[in-house]
Design a protein around this motif. Structure first.
Motif, mmCIF file in Angstrom:
data_model
loop_
_atom_site.group_PDB
_atom_site.id
_atom_site.type_symbol
_atom_site.label_atom_id
_atom_site.label_comp_id
_atom_site.label_asym_id
_atom_site.label_seq_id
_atom_site.Cartn_x
_atom_site.Cartn_y
_atom_site.Cartn_z
ATOM 1 N N THR A 52 -56.619 43.253 29.556
ATOM 2 C CA THR A 52 -56.776 42.053 30.382
ATOM 3 C C THR A 52 -56.571 40.799 29.549
ATOM 4 O OG1 THR A 52 -58.295 43.172 31.896
ATOM 5 C CG2 THR A 52 -58.365 40.764 31.866
ATOM 6 N N GLY A 53 -57.123 40.791 28.326
ATOM 7 C CA GLY A 53 -56.877 39.666 27.425
ATOM 8 C C GLY A 53 -55.401 39.522 27.109
ATOM 9 N N PHE A 54 -54.719 40.644 26.912
ATOM 10 C CA PHE A 54 -53.277 40.628 26.665
ATOM 11 C C PHE A 54 -52.543 40.027 27.864
ATOM 12 C CE2 PHE A 54 -49.032 42.418 26.776
ATOM 13 C CZ PHE A 54 -48.617 42.340 25.462
ATOM 14 N N THR A 55 -52.965 40.406 29.060
ATOM 15 C CA THR A 55 -52.345 39.887 30.280
ATOM 16 C C THR A 55 -52.549 38.385 30.426
ATOM 17 O OG1 THR A 55 -52.645 42.012 31.417
ATOM 18 C CG2 THR A 55 -52.334 40.067 32.798
ATOM 19 N N LEU A 56 -53.761 37.927 30.149
ATOM 20 C CA LEU A 56 -54.067 36.502 30.270
ATOM 21 C C LEU A 56 -53.222 35.657 29.323
ATOM 22 C CD1 LEU A 56 -57.961 36.507 30.607
ATOM 23 C CD2 LEU A 56 -56.333 35.682 32.298
ATOM 24 N N MET A 75 -60.744 34.356 34.237
ATOM 25 C CA MET A 75 -61.784 35.043 33.466
ATOM 26 C C MET A 75 -62.808 35.694 34.385
ATOM 27 S SD MET A 75 -62.367 32.420 30.266
ATOM 28 C CE MET A 75 -63.696 33.416 29.597
ATOM 29 N N ILE A 76 -63.174 35.006 35.464
ATOM 30 C CA ILE A 76 -64.122 35.587 36.418
ATOM 31 C C ILE A 76 -63.502 36.792 37.117
ATOM 32 C CG2 ILE A 76 -65.385 35.157 38.559
ATOM 33 C CD1 ILE A 76 -65.657 32.239 37.657
ATOM 34 N N TYR A 77 -62.268 36.619 37.582
ATOM 35 C CA TYR A 77 -61.561 37.741 38.201
ATOM 36 C C TYR A 77 -61.409 38.902 37.221
ATOM 37 C CZ TYR A 77 -60.112 35.096 42.359
ATOM 38 O OH TYR A 77 -60.079 34.401 43.534
ATOM 39 N N GLY A 78 -61.088 38.551 35.966
ATOM 40 C CA GLY A 78 -60.871 39.583 34.965
ATOM 41 C C GLY A 78 -62.107 40.405 34.688
ATOM 42 N N LEU A 79 -63.262 39.758 34.602
ATOM 43 C CA LEU A 79 -64.501 40.482 34.351
ATOM 44 C C LEU A 79 -64.798 41.452 35.488
ATOM 45 C CD1 LEU A 79 -66.941 40.888 32.539
ATOM 46 C CD2 LEU A 79 -68.090 39.008 33.741
ATOM 47 N N GLY A 80 -64.573 40.994 36.718
ATOM 48 C CA GLY A 80 -64.781 41.884 37.857
ATOM 49 C C GLY A 80 -63.807 43.049 37.855
ATOM 50 N N ALA A 81 -62.531 42.770 37.542
ATOM 51 C CA ALA A 81 -61.518 43.820 37.526
ATOM 52 C C ALA A 81 -61.784 44.834 36.423
ATOM 53 C CB ALA A 81 -60.135 43.202 37.345
ATOM 54 N N ILE A 82 -62.214 44.359 35.255
ATOM 55 C CA ILE A 82 -62.516 45.255 34.140
ATOM 56 C C ILE A 82 -63.667 46.185 34.500
ATOM 57 C CG2 ILE A 82 -63.427 45.340 31.782
ATOM 58 C CD1 ILE A 82 -61.932 42.653 31.331
ATOM 59 N N PHE A 125 -53.846 47.414 38.528
ATOM 60 C CA PHE A 125 -54.828 46.688 39.339
ATOM 61 C C PHE A 125 -55.375 45.474 38.585
ATOM 62 C CE2 PHE A 125 -59.415 46.134 40.094
ATOM 63 C CZ PHE A 125 -59.388 45.688 41.402
ATOM 64 N N THR A 126 -55.713 45.645 37.308
ATOM 65 C CA THR A 126 -56.258 44.525 36.540
ATOM 66 C C THR A 126 -55.222 43.411 36.367
ATOM 67 O OG1 THR A 126 -55.700 45.638 34.452
ATOM 68 C CG2 THR A 126 -57.933 45.957 35.298
ATOM 69 N N VAL A 127 -53.949 43.797 36.190
ATOM 70 C CA VAL A 127 -52.888 42.785 36.087
ATOM 71 C C VAL A 127 -52.807 41.975 37.375
ATOM 72 C CG1 VAL A 127 -50.395 42.425 35.919
ATOM 73 C CG2 VAL A 127 -51.517 44.042 34.394
ATOM 74 N N ALA A 164 -47.192 44.289 36.869
ATOM 75 C CA ALA A 164 -48.149 45.356 37.182
ATOM 76 C C ALA A 164 -47.462 46.716 37.173
ATOM 77 C CB ALA A 164 -48.801 45.094 38.536
ATOM 78 N N LEU A 165 -46.256 46.783 37.727
ATOM 79 C CA LEU A 165 -45.528 48.052 37.746
ATOM 80 C C LEU A 165 -45.169 48.506 36.341
ATOM 81 C CD1 LEU A 165 -44.108 50.321 39.256
ATOM 82 C CD2 LEU A 165 -42.106 48.837 39.508
ATOM 83 N N SER A 166 -44.695 47.588 35.500
ATOM 84 C CA SER A 166 -44.332 47.958 34.132
ATOM 85 C C SER A 166 -45.556 48.410 33.346
ATOM 86 C CB SER A 166 -43.652 46.786 33.424
ATOM 87 O OG SER A 166 -44.543 45.710 33.235
ATOM 88 N N ARG A 167 -46.705 47.787 33.587
ATOM 89 C CA ARG A 167 -47.932 48.181 32.891
ATOM 90 C C ARG A 167 -48.412 49.559 33.341
ATOM 91 N NH1 ARG A 167 -51.227 44.344 30.759
ATOM 92 N NH2 ARG A 167 -49.323 43.110 30.738
#
Length: 250
Positions: A52-56, A75-82, A125-127, A164-167
């Motif tokens: 997720t950090g890499f994506t951001l 960051m808020i979305y990311g924490l929830g997704a993680i 999904f996280t992306v 997202a597809l490539s990841r």
């Protein structure tokens, strides 16, 4: 790989694309036998936190929001997704232990075949969640000369979907193929000792990773293209170019 194309800021060394192979190699410890000893949910949390950090840090940097900082929202979305991805990734093994499903077919599917596709799906999904402001608020699109002609939600949606597809392809394939190959090695009894089997597994993962990383990063160009006809009416009226460009991110 060192400078963000939108912001011209230096990307931290650990989050540049050349560092990704090393981290994926280290993450190959997501082996079911290893996972039970060290808490699967925690390992999944660490894995998705890094990606997720890499994506951001490698996403599109032109998205803007007037109400609040895009970075704060991501960051808020990311924490929830993680958190969600870590729980879903651990769920099959937890379910199997809870209901004591011990037959060989169930263990093969849940322990060896299911984790990799699930990891790829959760990575996509996280992306999508972390970069959702890009298709909510739009990203800048440019003509062939680099002139910004507007901000497009459709271009942002296309950029997020492609990334997202490539990841998903990268992580799903990198962890799925070695699991299948090692299963057949175990059946054939080529590796006589657990240490030999572990060494063979790491060799297979490294080989698959070496091939899949450039494939996944090159599935879609980082400088994405979108047809003028696919964009919003306000952009159509501001340019006569047939194709426009945007930074897809990695």
């Amino acid at each position: 790989s060192s400078v963000h194309p939108d912001t011209d800021k230096i990307i931290p060394v650990l989050f540049r694309p050349p560092a990704l192979p090393f981290y994926i190699y280290r993450s190959s410890s997501l082996n079911p036998k290893f996972i039970f000893a060290y808490n699967l949910s925690f390992l999944q949390f660490v894995f998705h936190t890094y990606t997720t950090g890499f994506t951001l840090l490698n996403g599109n940097g032109t998205v803007k929001a007037e109400e609040y900082s895009v970075q704060q929202k991501q960051m808020i979305y990311g924490l929830g997704a993680i958190s969600y991805a870590a729980c879903i990734g651990a769920l099959p093994l937890v379910f199997m232990n809870r209901y004591t499903l011990k037959n060989s077919l169930t263990q093969l599917v849940i322990k060896k075949l299911l984790p990799a596709p699930l990891l790829g799906l959760m990575s996509a999904f996280t992306v999508a969640v972390v970069r959702s402001p890009e298709f909510e608020n739009g990203i800048e699109v440019m003509d062939r000369n680099g002139k910004v002609v507007g901000r497009s939600q459709k271009a942002g949606e296309k950029a997020v979907k492609e990334t997202a597809l490539s990841r998903a392809v990268l992580f799903g394939t990198t962890f799925f193929l070695p699991a299948v190959l090692v299963h057949f090695v175990e059946r054939a009894k080529f590796a006589k000792t657990p240490r030999a089997l572990a060494s063979l597994r790491m060799l297979v993962i490294t080989s698959v990773l070496a091939g899949m990383l450039p494939v996944s990063l090159s599935m879609f160009p980082q400088c994405g293209e979108i047809k003028r006809a696919d964009l919003e009416p306000e952009i159509l009226s501001s340019t006569e170019e047939t194709e426009l460009f945007y930074n897809r991110g990695i």
